[in-house]
Scaffold this motif. Sequence first.
Motif, PDB file in Angstrom:
ATOM      1  N   GLU A  45      -6.055   2.252   0.555  1.00 20.38           N
ATOM      2  CA  GLU A  45      -5.101   2.086  -0.535  1.00 20.38           C
ATOM      3  C   GLU A  45      -5.271   3.095  -1.670  1.00 20.38           C
ATOM      4  O   GLU A  45      -4.415   3.182  -2.539  1.00 20.38           O
ATOM      5  CB  GLU A  45      -5.151   0.661  -1.081  1.00 20.38           C
ATOM      6  N   THR A  48      -2.224   5.589  -1.434  1.00 24.27           N
ATOM      7  CA  THR A  48      -0.926   4.934  -1.664  1.00 24.27           C
ATOM      8  C   THR A  48      -0.814   4.386  -3.074  1.00 24.27           C
ATOM      9  O   THR A  48       0.209   4.547  -3.732  1.00 24.27           O
ATOM     10  CB  THR A  48      -0.680   3.798  -0.649  1.00 24.27           C
ATOM     11  N   LYS A  49      -1.875   3.776  -3.545  1.00 26.46           N
ATOM     12  CA  LYS A  49      -1.824   3.178  -4.877  1.00 26.46           C
ATOM     13  C   LYS A  49      -1.814   4.232  -5.982  1.00 26.46           C
ATOM     14  O   LYS A  49      -1.194   4.039  -7.018  1.00 26.46           O
ATOM     15  CB  LYS A  49      -3.001   2.223  -5.089  1.00 26.46           C
ATOM     16  N   LEU A  52       1.797   5.361  -6.084  1.00 25.77           N
ATOM     17  CA  LEU A  52       2.643   4.280  -6.601  1.00 25.77           C
ATOM     18  C   LEU A  52       2.381   4.013  -8.085  1.00 25.77           C
ATOM     19  O   LEU A  52       3.313   3.790  -8.856  1.00 25.77           O
ATOM     20  CB  LEU A  52       2.426   3.001  -5.786  1.00 25.77           C
ATOM     21  N   ASP A  92       1.852  -3.477  -1.254  1.00 30.40           N
ATOM     22  CA  ASP A  92       1.125  -2.377  -0.623  1.00 30.40           C
ATOM     23  C   ASP A  92      -0.156  -2.882   0.041  1.00 30.40           C
ATOM     24  O   ASP A  92      -0.450  -2.537   1.193  1.00 30.40           O
ATOM     25  CB  ASP A  92       0.810  -1.306  -1.670  1.00 30.40           C
ATOM     26  N   THR A  93      -0.926  -3.703  -0.644  1.00 28.74           N
ATOM     27  CA  THR A  93      -2.174  -4.228  -0.098  1.00 28.74           C
ATOM     28  C   THR A  93      -1.917  -5.093   1.126  1.00 28.74           C
ATOM     29  O   THR A  93      -2.640  -5.001   2.124  1.00 28.74           O
ATOM     30  CB  THR A  93      -2.945  -5.045  -1.160  1.00 28.74           C
TER      31      THR A  93
END
Length: 142
Positions: A45, A48-49, A52, A92-93
């Motif tokens: 993550e 991605t995080k 985001l 997302d998670t």
Amino acid sequence: MKDPSRKRHIAKALTWRIVGSVDTVFLSWLITGNPMTGLKIGFAEVITKMVLYYLHERVWFSINLSKSGLVRENKMRHLAKTITWRMVGTADTMVLAWLLTGNPLTGVKIGLAELLTKMILYYIHERIWYRIDYGLIDRVEM
């Protein structure tokens, strides 16, 4: 002229990602019983995080909440940012945990566990950053 707020948003994204990833690793480990699974989900993550969160910061920076044309900073705004970010982050998670464990229920469990812990941690993170002037030219108190 460069926008100094971009430096601020990158710094906030980095500090939040450290806090958020540690929380995800710990919760994933507790729920799956496997520290390696926790690490896999936590590391997956990070990218991605980061993307985001940066986009979330840019959107919120552009939202004009006052009639005078100034971005208003206050506790209600921080609460709204907390809720919108948590929605994005939890989704997302859940997807990452599902993909990495192969079990959608594990993704849901980890996502639900994060709802409370991450909202509390994110609100504290926002309040700390509100007190820091890094990346701001002028701050208007309202």
